[in-house]
Design an enzyme around this catalytic site. Structure first.
Site, PDB file in Angstrom:
ATOM      1  CG  HIS A 104      -1.950  -1.014   1.266  1.00 13.32           C
ATOM      2  ND1 HIS A 104      -3.221  -0.844   0.769  1.00 13.32           N
ATOM      3  CD2 HIS A 104      -1.899  -2.271   1.736  1.00 13.32           C
ATOM      4  CE1 HIS A 104      -3.914  -1.955   0.947  1.00 13.32           C
ATOM      5  NE2 HIS A 104      -3.133  -2.844   1.539  1.00 13.32           N
TER       6      HIS A 104
ATOM      7  CE  LYS B  84      -7.033  13.500   0.285  1.00 12.49           C
ATOM      8  NZ  LYS B  84      -7.204  12.286  -0.456  1.00 12.49           N
ATOM      9  NE  ARG B  85      -3.866   9.513   9.966  1.00 14.87           N
ATOM     10  CZ  ARG B  85      -3.602   8.720  10.997  1.00 14.87           C
ATOM     11  NH1 ARG B  85      -4.511   7.874  11.430  1.00 14.87           N
ATOM     12  NH2 ARG B  85      -2.447   8.772  11.634  1.00 14.87           N
TER      13      ARG B  85
ATOM     14  CE  LYS C 173     -14.412   5.017   0.783  1.00 21.95           C
ATOM     15  NZ  LYS C 173     -13.600   5.103   2.016  1.00 21.95           N
TER      16      LYS C 173
ATOM     17  CE  LYS D  81      -2.950  10.563   3.086  1.00 18.31           C
ATOM     18  NZ  LYS D  81      -3.644   9.699   2.102  1.00 18.31           N
TER      19      LYS D  81
ATOM     20  CB  THR E 239     -10.481   4.239  -1.080  1.00 19.28           C
ATOM     21  OG1 THR E 239      -9.984   4.647   0.205  1.00 19.28           O
ATOM     22  CG2 THR E 239      -9.755   3.000  -1.544  1.00 19.28           C
TER      23      THR E 239
HETATM   24  C1  F58 Z   1      -3.264   3.689   2.155  1.00 16.67           C
HETATM   25  N1  F58 Z   1      -2.318   3.385   3.173  1.00 16.67           N
HETATM   26  C2  F58 Z   1      -2.642   4.434   0.972  1.00 16.67           C
HETATM   27  N2  F58 Z   1      -1.731   3.171   5.393  1.00 16.67           N
HETATM   28  O1  F58 Z   1      -1.987   5.595   1.439  1.00 16.67           O
HETATM   29  C3  F58 Z   1      -3.748   4.819   0.012  1.00 16.67           C
HETATM   30  O2  F58 Z   1      -3.222   5.429  -1.120  1.00 16.67           O
HETATM   31  C4  F58 Z   1      -4.526   3.566  -0.387  1.00 16.67           C
HETATM   32  O3  F58 Z   1      -5.659   3.904  -1.125  1.00 16.67           O
HETATM   33  C5  F58 Z   1      -4.980   2.794   0.842  1.00 16.67           C
HETATM   34  O4  F58 Z   1      -3.873   2.504   1.677  1.00 16.67           O
HETATM   35  C6  F58 Z   1      -5.639   1.485   0.481  1.00 16.67           C
HETATM   36  O5  F58 Z   1      -4.866   0.782  -0.438  1.00 16.67           O
HETATM   37  C7  F58 Z   1      -2.686   3.468   4.467  1.00 16.67           C
HETATM   38  O6  F58 Z   1      -3.828   3.756   4.775  1.00 16.67           O
HETATM   39  C8  F58 Z   1      -1.905   3.233   6.728  1.00 16.67           C
HETATM   40  O7  F58 Z   1      -2.946   3.593   7.247  1.00 16.67           O
HETATM   41  C9  F58 Z   1      -0.752   2.837   7.598  1.00 16.67           C
HETATM   42  C10 F58 Z   1      -1.149   1.639   8.439  1.00 16.67           C
HETATM   43  C11 F58 Z   1      -0.032   1.250   9.381  1.00 16.67           C
HETATM   44  C12 F58 Z   1       0.369   2.375  10.241  1.00 16.67           C
HETATM   45  C13 F58 Z   1       0.756   3.586   9.411  1.00 16.67           C
HETATM   46  C14 F58 Z   1      -0.355   3.984   8.472  1.00 16.67           C
END
Ligand code: F58
Length: 785
Positions: free
Chosen positions: A343, A522-523, A634, A528, A630
């Protein structure tokens, strides 16, 4: 249903209806709905056993579930029945639904994707289990104090969770530390410490209630609850130590790992849920089959990122050490069962563990990783790739080597994976990397969260789209139907009014629902680029000030999102946005044209309110950094137009909705490296753009925080010097495109036409399509329905 709800209240919860509170009624309604899931749930399990169907196991550290009641009611086709029953009992169903706390066992996109995928697997009849951790505290609650982010622990389990079944009979002992000895030529691991993983099951009901899978979350318990010796000596705190230590493992989602203790805890969490899940998978397999070598024919195990990557060596350990398969055979068998989704390409987010730490906590696994490295080198002699290097174990490399398929989450991301992080591995194993562009479930993210638009779509093309989102293509011709466009605009307007009420109520900012609702949700992360957005908002505000009688297009710029507690610069971005919002929202000159609203505590439920109300979707990451996104899907699905870079799945969204219905700007992924190599690229961009220079200068001069102008210095000096994410270089392009957005929004009919085409052409971004892709290309599983 009314009788059922009353029975649940009285006999299930022991509450007299005369004294029942909202919580009691919510529990009673939830239990009555849950009862309807049992028959399809049992039937699905029975069929899977009876027909010996291959099962999918989705291992994910995170599941960002949100609320469940409304989703369950919709998927079971019960909205009318429940509404009537509630009315008969004098209850307001909406109020009951909103009383449910969000299950926020995830950080963001990755966790939400896991939840969408579970729902789609149930909707498609793909026999599956999700496996994760039952965190007592999910993602922290965010509030603002003087504009700064405050984190408080989240406590969703303070009330009983209506949807889970505790399964104390399904438990596994998970070991840590200790030693490896060799007995009769075989390695045996004797852990020093053990905790119990105890299962909690939640059924996941699919669309139309035809199939239900299980989400099994593990809670950690000590082997012995009390140190009685200490207790009897009067050391009551010491007596509770074993319990406290064990429970810590499933206490909090993603703890701060900047301390050595935090890092070790994270590795413990990862091994804890992975080991329990694999133990459970093999136990289930053994109830049906004797020969472990056929595991890959019956089982597909998907690793959601590298968090469960220890599954590779753990499965080899179970097959080789415990069950006696030859090492090579065990590795091949494990590999054929495992696959891995990546990811992120960001180097700092790629997990690695110091060998000393892994050796301490998982000594046998460290040995096996060395054997796996040897095995890999034997198969690909003379190559330099290794899992262990420079004293670290690379979890991406481990996942790659131990998986038969590795996938990216958008076409661009998959392509970049091949060219960057996994370049050498890809050369060694061509064809192992495949793409599965993300998708979102149309049930939650359109049908349920946007009833106005859903009803309109159904009246136009029938209701088949909910189970087959590509049917939305049937809406295309309606984009030229004036009646449809009028109705589409009316739905959007009503959703915006609802959001405007929430904003007034929650943060006290009055906004005009006729204004353009521009959202970035988003985060918070530098890549971003929420700071690109707020910088342009400042410039826009300054421009209005220069010419207050100009013909400006009214806009509300919405932000929502959380920053990681230890991520200083991201928290500074939040502070800046809030400071800017305070000044702009109090400015009578610009008030008719511009407001800024940062809504606190972004979560699934807030997304469900904001997404249907959005006109403009901000997807403005530095090209090459957002793996997919994602939220972008949406928002487009709900009729927002995107302003975005050619990054992640934006590229595919633009291709499908048409470039004329999408606002593109910025450097492309190919151009980013070259631009970064230009000496002083930021200073050059600032020199070339008076608007940008003026916006940054306003921050530096304290226009937004007069009492402490220096506070944003770290942020602005980073922008002026390093600017790794190329905010300055992309600023002018972004600003010009925002002007084009304004011009388009003036033409209300034309705008709504484009919005409707976004909805009509987003059908491909369904998680059903994505899951079909995984089933066909990775898991080799056929749907049972
Ligand atoms: C996200 N990653 C990607 N990671 O940033 C986003 O582009 C993508 O659409 C999504 O995954 C699904 O494929 C993401 O959300 C985290 O939340 C990490 C999890 C582990 C701790 C640090 C953040």
């Amino acid at each position: 249903m009314r009788t059922e709800i009353l029975e649940q209240l009285e006999y299930g919860l022991g509450k007299d209806p005369a004294h029942a509170q909202l919580y009691d009624w919510r529990m009673a309604v939830s239990l009555a709905v849950r009862k309807r899931i049992m028959a399809p749930w049992f039937a699905a399990t029975r069929r899977t056993y009876d027909e010996g169907l291959k099962r999918v196991y989705y291992l994910s550290m995170e599941f960002l579930i949100g609320r469940s009641l409304e989703d369950a009611i919709m998927n079971l086709g019960l909205p009318e029945v429940i509404r009537e029953a509630c009315e008969g009992l004098g209850l307001d169903l909406r109020q009951i639904e909103l009383d449910e706390p969000d299950a926020a066992l995830g950080n963001g996109g990755l966790g939400r994707l896991a939840s969408c995928y579970l729902e789609s697997m149930s909707s498609l009849g793909c026999p599956a289990h999700g496996y994760g951790i039952r965190f007592e505290h999910g993602l922290f609650r965010q509030s603002f104090h003087e504009g700064r982010q405050i984190e408080d622990p989240e406590d969703w389990l303070i009330q009983r969770h209506a949807w889970e079944f505790e399964r104390p009979e399904a438990s596994f002992h998970v070991g840590f530390g200790g030693e490896v000895s060799v007995r009769d030529g075989k390695a045996a691991w004797t852990p020093e410490e053990r905790v119990i993983a105890s299962a909690y099951d939640t059924p996941v009901i699919g669309w139309q209630g035809r199939w239900a899978n299980t989400l099994r979350l593990w809670g950690a318990l000590p082997e012995s609850l009390l140190d009685l010796g200490s207790f009897n000596k009067g050391d009551f705190v010491g007596a509770a130590r074993p319990e406290a230590l064990a429970r810590t493992i499933s206490r909090v989602l993603y703890p701060d790992d900047t301390t050595p203790e935090g890092k070790a805890l994270r590795l413990r969490q990862e091994y804890f849920f992975t080991a329990a899940s694999l133990g459970d998978i093999l136990r289930r397999f053994r109830t049906e089959y004797d020969d472990l070598r056929i595991l890959p024919q019956k089982v597909a195990i998907q690793l959601n990122d590298t968090h469960p990557a220890i599954a590779g060596p753990e499965l080899v350990r179970l097959l080789h050490d415990v069950n006696g398969l030859e090492l090579d055979e065990a590795i091949e068998c494990a590999r054929a069962s495992l696959s891995y989704t990546n990811h992120t390409l960001m180097p700092e987010a790629l997990e690695s563990w110091p060998e000393w730490l892994m050796g301490q906590l998982l000594p046998r696994h460290l040995q096996l990783i060395e054997r796996i490295d040897d095995w890999h080198a034997r198969h690909k002699p003379g190559r330099k790739v290794a899992i262990r290097s420079h004293g670290e174990v690379g979890m991406g490399a481990l996942s790659f080597v131990m998986a038969h398929k590795v996938n990216g989450v958008s076409a661009l991301h998959t392509d970049l994976m091949k060219k960057t992080v996994f370049k050498d591995f890809n050369r060694l194993h061509p064809g192992r990397i495949v793409n599965q562009t993300n998708g979102v479930t149309p049930r939650r993210w359109l049908n349920t969260c946007n009833p106005g638009l859903s009803g309109l779509i159904t009246r136009a093309i029938g209701d088949g789209w909910v189970g087959d989102l590509e049917k939305l293509a049937g809406l295309d011709p309606f984009a030229d139907d004036p009646g449809f466009i009028t109705d589409f605009a009316a739905v959007k307007r009503a959703n915006k009014e609802a959001l405007a009420c929430y904003v007034k109520d929650r943060i006290g900012v009055a906004i005009d629902p006729a204004a353009m609702f521009d959202v970035q949700i988003k985060r918070i992360h530098e890549y971003k680029r929420q700071h690109l957005n707020i910088l342009q908002a400042i410039a826009h505000w300054q421009a209005i000030h220069d010419n207050p009688n100009g013909d400006w297009v009214p806009r509300v710029r919405f932000f929502a999102g959380k920053a990681a507690p230890g991520y200083v610069l991201a928290k500074e971005i939040i502070h800046l946005i809030n400071a800017v919002a305070e000044v702009i929202n109090a400015d009578p000159v610009t008030a008719p044209f511009l407001k800024v609203a940062f809504l606190p505590n972004y979560n699934v439920s807030l997304a469900e309110l904001m997404i249907p109300a959005a006109d403009l979707s901000e997807q403005i990451s530095t090209a090459g950094k957002e793996a997919s996104g994602t939220g972008n899907m949406k928002l487009a699905l709900n009729g927002a137009l995107t302003i975005g870079t050619l990054d992640g799945a934006n590229v595919e969204i633009r291709e499908r909705v048409g470039e004329e219905n999408f606002f593109t700007f910025g450097l492309t992924a190919d151009m980013v490296e070259a631009r970064r190599a230009v000496p002083d690229h930021a200073a050059e961009a600032i020199r070339a753009s008076a608007t940008l220079g003026r916006a940054i200068a306003a921050i530096d001069k304290g226009a937004f925080l007069s009492r402490a102008p220096h506070i944003f210095r770290p942020l602005t000096s980073d922008l002026k010097s390093r600017d790794y994410f190329l905010v300055c270089s992309d600023f002018d392009g972004y600003a010009a495109t925002q002007r084009a957005v304004d011009e388009a929004f003036r033409e209300a009919k034309g705008w709504t036409r484009m919005a409707a085409l976004n909805t009509a052409r987003s059908g491909w971004f369904s998680s059903d399509r994505a899951i079909r892709g995984y089933m066909a290309d990775i898991w080799n599983v056929k749907p049972a329905m």
